[in-house]
Structure formats: structure tokens, C-alpha cells
Design an enzyme around this catalytic site. Structure first.
Site, PDB file in Angstrom:
ATOM      1  N   ASP A   1       0.822  -1.210   0.000  1.00 36.64           N
ATOM      2  CA  ASP A   1       0.000   0.000   0.000  1.00 36.64           C
ATOM      3  C   ASP A   1       0.852   1.255   0.000  1.00 36.64           C
ATOM      4  O   ASP A   1       2.077   1.203   0.180  1.00 36.64           O
ATOM      5  CB  ASP A   1      -0.894   0.019   1.251  1.00 36.64           C
ATOM      6  CG  ASP A   1      -1.957  -1.064   1.229  1.00 36.64           C
ATOM      7  OD1 ASP A   1      -2.286  -1.549   0.123  1.00 36.64           O
ATOM      8  OD2 ASP A   1      -2.445  -1.433   2.308  1.00 36.64           O
TER       9      ASP A   1
ATOM     10  N   TYR B   1       5.730 -10.119   7.335  1.00 33.35           N
ATOM     11  CA  TYR B   1       5.668  -8.676   7.541  1.00 33.35           C
ATOM     12  C   TYR B   1       6.072  -8.338   8.972  1.00 33.35           C
ATOM     13  O   TYR B   1       5.829  -9.114   9.902  1.00 33.35           O
ATOM     14  CB  TYR B   1       4.250  -8.151   7.307  1.00 33.35           C
ATOM     15  CG  TYR B   1       3.860  -7.977   5.861  1.00 33.35           C
ATOM     16  CD1 TYR B   1       3.943  -6.724   5.235  1.00 33.35           C
ATOM     17  CD2 TYR B   1       3.378  -9.050   5.113  1.00 33.35           C
ATOM     18  CE1 TYR B   1       3.563  -6.558   3.915  1.00 33.35           C
ATOM     19  CE2 TYR B   1       2.999  -8.892   3.788  1.00 33.35           C
ATOM     20  CZ  TYR B   1       3.096  -7.638   3.199  1.00 33.35           C
ATOM     21  OH  TYR B   1       2.724  -7.470   1.886  1.00 33.35           O
TER      22      TYR B   1
END
EC number: 5.4.99.12
Length: 269
Positions: A51, A108
Site C-alpha cells: 500500500d 511482515y
């Protein structure tokens, strides 16, 4: 010949990885540099779609080049690319492996700090918080590998063929001063804003707004919470991408302030 390219980038100035005509994006910047070097249009395919303002300390893309070269491509790319994008390796591959579809696991890291620090600005998410209930947050994190359907923690679940994610590990750590948080999660795939939504829910648990049972109820029912508050994007890093045929160690010095210098200080919450 197909090549995998191993890179890292600071996403603060970009509107995500994916190429878009009207906004700054990582893919477009790299394609422009490659096309300039080889004097022909080069298209690339990334391992994911981070993103806007999200970072990647390990990221792969693949490209197809018909002819070999007789110069140091890594050197030229790094010289041409902006300082917030780095190329680490260019790897020739057999056949036509796919950087996105062949990945079997992605990991992540989410970093958060609870005090104002100008040297963490843009590298970690800043939340002015005190007295978070780390034990309750840890209990919620421990639930994540037990469930497979993450429909409840996705912005637009209906756009996916399915919302199954096989979370293989998840952990929550804090530093010695209990001022910095590090959330790690690994899965075969992730849904749109899934990690930031989970992190937002964990913060609600830490503040006593949401209970662990309520958090789990969404995983059980697969119903989206009435109010979704994704955590800030700046603290999120794609930090490891694994393939059946390629498993490179990440460049752990991607942020000495956050990770390398603090590895000895991180403790399970």
C-alpha cells in the site's frame, strides 16, 4: 531469459508498489530506469502490492530480457534509482517462474513507538499511548495461527475468490523500555489492509476498548467489525518473501534503529 531481482525500498514517498498513471509508484520508477538502461521498454512483475507509504525490506520482481549485458547492472540501477530504492541481487532463473504467484510465504513486520521521536518518523508508526495491556494483546496475537479465514479483517473481501490465509506464525514483542512494539506475522497470502486492520484491533485491545473474546468472535463469525480502524501505514514492512526454489536471507540492516540494533532488546510481550 527470466531474472528475479531482489530489492528493498522505503515506501514513504510512494503511492504503493503498483504502477498507476497519475501517482508516484515503485514499479513505475524501476521500469523507467530499466528501460533507460536497456533502451527498450521493460515490464516487471512484483511479488506483491504494498500500500501507499508501506515499506519493503525484501521484495522481488521478475523481468524477461532477450539479450545478456556486459556491464554491472546492479551498479547502474542503484546509481540511476532514487535513494529510497535499492537493488541487492539480479538472479537468472530457469524456465518461467513467477515472482508473485510462486511465493509460498510472505512475512511482515509492523513497528510502532509510543513517544515522539523525530528519528523514527516515517520508519515506525507513532501513537501517543501509555499503559497498553501487552498481555491481552499477546493473547489475541496467539489466536491468529489457529484460524484460516480472515474475511473479517479485510477492506473488500468480496473481490477475492476466497479469503483463506494460512498464518504460520505471529508474535508480538516490546523493547526493554516498553516504548516500542514489533508485530511479526507470516502467511502464504494476505488480504487488502489485513495486517493494518489486525494491528488496529490489537491497539484497541491494548487500550481496553476491545476484548480478546470480541477479537476472536470476528475470526469465528467471519463478520467484519462495525468500525475498522487500520493502523498507520508507515510502520509496516514486507520483510521476507520465500519461494520453493529461492530463499534468500533479508537484508536485516534495512533499519538499524528499528531492527538490527534492537534485536537484543526485543522481548515477547
Amino acid at each position: 531469459m527470466r531474472y528475479f531481482v531482489h530489492i528493498g525500498y522505503n515506501g514513504l514517498q510512494y503511492n504503493g508498489w503498483q504502477k498507476q498513471a497519475t501517482v508516484m509508484n515503485v514499479q513505475g520508477v524501476i521500469e523507467k530506469s530499466l528501460s533507460q538502461i536497456f533502451k527498450t521498454t521493460i515490464a516487471i512483475n512484483g511479488c506483491g502490492r504494498t500500500d501507499a507509504q508501506v515499506h519493503a525490506s525484501q521484495f522481488f520482481f521478475h523481468m524477461d530480457l532477450e539479450e545478456s549485458w556486459d556491464f554491472d547492472l546492479i551498479f547502474r540501477l542503484n546509481k540511476l534509482l532514487p535513494l529510497n530504492i535499492a537493488v541487492y541481487d539480479v538472479i537468472p532463473m530457469e524456465g518461467l517462474p513467477h515472482a508473485r504467484f510462486d511465493a509460498v510465504q510472505r512475512s511482515y513486520d509492523y513497528f510502532l513507538h509510543t513517544y515522539k521521536d523525530p528519528f523514527l518518523n516515517g520508519l515506525s508508526s507513532y501513537y501517543l499511548l501509555d499503559g497498553l495491556n501487552w498481555d491481552e494483546m499477546k493473547a489475541a496475537v496467539a489466536l491468529l495461527p489457529l484460524y484460516k479465514d480472515y474475511r473479517a479483517f479485510c477492506t473488500h473481501p468480496d473481490k477475492y475468490e476466497h479469503t483463506l490465509c494460512y498464518v504460520r506464525s505471529a508474535s508480538l514483542m516490546v523493547d526493554d523500555k516498553r516504548e516500542k512494539l514489533r508485530f511479526q506475522i507470516s502467511s502464504n497470502r494476505f488480504l487488502g489492509k489485513m495486517i493494518r486492520i489486525i494491528m488496529g484491533q490489537l491497539l484497541k485491545i491494548g487500550k481496553g476498548i476491545l476484548s480478546v473474546d470480541e477479537f476472536e468472535s470476528h475470526l469465528i463469525s467471519k463478520k467484519t467489525p462495525e468500525l475498522i480502524t487500520p493502523a498507520h501505514p508507515q510502520g509496516l514492512y514486507l520483510s521476507k518473501v520465500t519461494y520453493p526454489y529461492l530463499d534468500l536471507p533479508p537484508r536485516t540492516d534495512f533499519s538499524a534503529i528499528l531492527q538490527k540494533a534492537s534485536d537484543t532488546n526485543w522481548k515477547k510481550a
